[in-house]
Scaffold this active site. Structure first.
Site, PDB file in Angstrom:
ATOM      1  N   ASP A   1      48.190 -34.203 -33.424  1.00 34.15           N
ATOM      2  CA  ASP A   1      49.262 -34.236 -33.981  1.00 34.15           C
ATOM      3  C   ASP A   1      49.112 -35.641 -35.151  1.00 34.15           C
ATOM      4  OD1 ASP A   1      51.965 -33.722 -35.072  1.00 34.15           O
ATOM      5  OD2 ASP A   1      53.110 -34.375 -33.536  1.00 34.15           O
ATOM      6  N   ASP A   2      49.426 -36.820 -34.824  1.00 35.75           N
ATOM      7  CA  ASP A   2      49.463 -37.928 -35.626  1.00 35.75           C
ATOM      8  C   ASP A   2      48.806 -38.912 -34.672  1.00 35.75           C
ATOM      9  OD1 ASP A   2      51.367 -37.263 -38.216  1.00 35.75           O
ATOM     10  OD2 ASP A   2      52.447 -36.699 -36.317  1.00 35.75           O
TER      11      ASP A   2
ATOM     12  N   GLU B   1      60.134 -28.405 -30.808  1.00 29.48           N
ATOM     13  CA  GLU B   1      59.892 -29.593 -30.510  1.00 29.48           C
ATOM     14  C   GLU B   1      61.208 -30.281 -30.070  1.00 29.48           C
ATOM     15  OE1 GLU B   1      57.559 -33.725 -32.126  1.00 29.48           O
ATOM     16  OE2 GLU B   1      58.262 -32.067 -33.368  1.00 29.48           O
TER      17      GLU B   1
ATOM     18  N   HIS C   1      47.941 -33.806 -38.628  1.00 32.06           N
ATOM     19  CA  HIS C   1      48.447 -34.286 -40.090  1.00 32.06           C
ATOM     20  C   HIS C   1      47.497 -35.209 -40.795  1.00 32.06           C
ATOM     21  CE1 HIS C   1      52.356 -32.223 -39.576  1.00 32.06           C
ATOM     22  NE2 HIS C   1      52.277 -32.364 -38.294  1.00 32.06           N
TER      23      HIS C   1
END
EC number: 3.5.4.2
Length: 352
Positions: free
Chosen positions: A292-293, A214, A21
């Protein structure tokens, strides 16, 4: 970085990243710089926002996905202009390329920005400017963008966002490569978003994905495949709990975009060793490994590769299988896939 004997191989291995992201790549330093530049007041009642150092320390203590999301949405409130999105995206691409990411498919969240007065045009102009610079500066890199519907917002908001993006033609001129969905998963069953995804498919959007498996059960993955018609599942680690889901993923060559460090940091699993990496490999489930982040979770793609290697002691052949599957599951042209595969095979031959 890991001390494993394959560390140099893991660094050299060309990588595809499918689950990052862009808002999750904003470092505390850039966050504070942009807040100052744009006159954004950060929370004064939270000691985490005293400095970049205290904010980074708070990131090391996330207790859940919702705890993380609280800081995540504060973080990208500092993104206002085209140059902000360009700086953010270029910084990520530069770091990723240094870790041998040769193909990146990047998520972004239009609704969260549009709702605070930042136009879609501003967002995509910044992302595209960074892409143009990066593909010039980093000759082996290809970049794609995927807008995500946000589940914590009303479904009608997602419909509106999709309608706006369809009106730009960007799903069909190469600006956007697909359509996805992220944010809180619990109590957000795929059936809630069936009409949105039907609208995307009816309009001709070819590549669809969604975050499931998740927090939510494996049944969410199964239902996302059947109800939403997705060709990819983001996260999807809990698919390992259901033999039927495993079989369906294999039969349809559906790729999971796993995020190992994220799953540990957000307490989805107690340790890296609990992730079903070996299970998926042995069952021939296609997956890629992603960050992901990363600015929030303390690890970009190289750190994720190293963490998996330390936990599972994979072989060069195992990594070859992962790398080839990641290329096959990418949303780029056959010609580009052949180029990426050639890069991977050259490294594999050196280590076999």
């Amino acid at each position: 970085m890991c001390n494993d004997k394959l560390h140099q191989f893991l660094h050299a291995l060309p990588k595809c990243e499918h689950h990052v992201h862009i808002e999750g790549t904003i470092s505390p330093e850039l966050l504070f710089d942009l807040a100052s530049k744009n006159g954004i007041s950060l929370p004064t009642d939270d000691p985490a926002f005293e400095s970049p150092v205290t904010l980074q320390a708070r990131y090391d203590r996330f207790t859940s996905l919702d705890d993380f999301l609280h800081y995540y949405f504060i973080g990208f409130s500092v993104l206002l202009g085209v140059s902000d999105f360009e700086a953010l995206t270029y910084d990520y691409l530069s770091l990723a390329y240094s870790q041998k990411v040769y193909h990146a498919e990047i998520f972004f969240d239009p609704q969260a920005h549009i709702s605070r007065g930042v136009t879609y045009h501003t967002i995509i102009s910044g992302l595209n400017a960074a892409k143009k610079r990066a593909e010039s500066d980093f000759p082996k890199l290809s970049v794609e963008f995927i807008p995500c519907l946000l589940r914590h917002l009303p479904v009608s908001s997602g419909h509106g966002m999709l309608t706006e993006l369809l009106g730009t033609g960007h799903f069909f001129d190469g600006t956007l490569v697909g359509f996805g969905m992220s944010s809180t998963e619990l109590e957000r069953h795929p059936s809630l978003y069936k009409e949105v995804y039907e609208a995307a498919r009816a309009a001709g959007v070819a590549n669809l994905t969604a975050h499931y498996g998740e927090e939510g059960p494996s049944s969410y993955v199964k239902d996302a495949l059947s109800l939403l018609g997705v060709g990819r599942i983001d996260h999807g680690r809990r698919s390992a709990e259901d033999e039927e889901v495993i079989a369906q993923l294999v039969e349809t060559s559906t790729m999971l975009t796993l995020c190992p460090i994220s799953n540990v940091v957000l307490k989805g699993v107690g340790s890296m060793q609990e992730l079903p990496i070996r299970r998926f490999l042995d069952a021939n489930v296609r997956f890629s490994i992603n960050s992901d982040d990363p600015a929030y979770f303390g690890g970009y793609i190289q750190e994720n590769y190293c963490a998996v290697q330390e936990a599972f002691g994979l072989s060069v052949n195992d990594w070859g299988k992962i790398a080839r599957g990641a290329i096959a599951g990418s949303w780029c042209s056959p010609v580009r896939k052949d180029q990426l595969l050639k890069e991977v095979e050259e490294i594999l031959q050196q280590w076999n």
